[in-house]
Design an enzyme around this catalytic site. Sequence first.
Site, PDB file in Angstrom:
ATOM      1  N   SER A   1       0.800  -1.234   0.000  1.00  0.00           N
ATOM      2  CA  SER A   1       0.000   0.000   0.000  1.00  0.00           C
ATOM      3  C   SER A   1       0.831   1.281   0.000  1.00  0.00           C
ATOM      4  O   SER A   1       0.323   2.341  -0.337  1.00  0.00           O
ATOM      5  CB  SER A   1      -0.944   0.012   1.207  1.00  0.00           C
ATOM      6  OG  SER A   1      -0.220   0.152   2.418  1.00  0.00           O
TER       7      SER A   1
ATOM      8  N   LYS B   1       0.525   4.625   6.721  1.00  0.00           N
ATOM      9  CA  LYS B   1      -0.005   5.480   5.648  1.00  0.00           C
ATOM     10  C   LYS B   1       0.631   6.866   5.761  1.00  0.00           C
ATOM     11  O   LYS B   1       1.324   7.182   6.725  1.00  0.00           O
ATOM     12  CB  LYS B   1      -1.527   5.622   5.748  1.00  0.00           C
ATOM     13  CG  LYS B   1      -2.311   4.310   5.835  1.00  0.00           C
ATOM     14  CD  LYS B   1      -2.266   3.497   4.569  1.00  0.00           C
ATOM     15  CE  LYS B   1      -3.031   2.187   4.738  1.00  0.00           C
ATOM     16  NZ  LYS B   1      -2.822   1.281   3.586  1.00  0.00           N
TER      17      LYS B   1
END
Length: 265
Positions: free
Chosen positions: A67, A140
Amino acid sequence: MTTEQTAPADPIPAQASVAPAPAPGRTRGRRTLLFLRDVVVIVLVAVVVSLVIKTFFVRSFYIPSASMEDTLRIDDRILVDEITPRFGGYDRGDVVVFRDPGGWLPPVVQEPRPPLVEAWDWVLSLVGLAAPDSQDHLIKRVIGLPGDHVVCCNAIGQVEVNGVPIDESGYLKLQPGKPAPEVKTYDVTVPTGSLWVLGDNRDRSQDSRYHTEEPGKGFVPIDNVVGRAFLITWPVAHLGSIDFHHDAFAGIPDPASDSADPSAP
């Protein structure tokens, strides 16, 4: 008549008692015990110091998914700064590790492992050389801070924060043949004490955009954030600092004071 006095005889000096010399075998055994004691003390001190550092300063994690490519790749090992954000907070662009806010990660069934492997993994985790809880955390990039109005997307597919489009070309990973990531629209104001986060490999990242229907509305509570990732330590080919690309967010104004908490009247 005189009396001849006889001088007293000199006292016989006492013989000093001499302890028998220790046997060579006993000397070597005592030295070995002292050496082992010192080794145990050094190891215990090292473990305690490492545990304190891991608990309050720096932790190690590994990257379990794609990701955050190409910034971070699968199985990269990273160091996370736990203490600096406690005093200075977070900035847009920071790469952060956080515990699952609820519903972001699927349940993981751990396969049973031999007790010796479990014990060794536990010891390594104490000193920060293993990260068995990496599967329970996510990583993230921070896009929105408390009070920020974050919108996706403008006419050319850019995310806007407080009305200013972000040039994310420095870190976004695009799929072959695609000029921009797949658009998933949202229009949110980040509540007090929370962050809005997105993955750099946006088409492969289940981030804030995909959890707006969860109780947390896709926001990450700052209390769930472990810290800011700052260094890739392994493999050697990836060794180096993590770029936060703060310059991409330099032109964003502070949020309006009345938007810091969308639940406020």
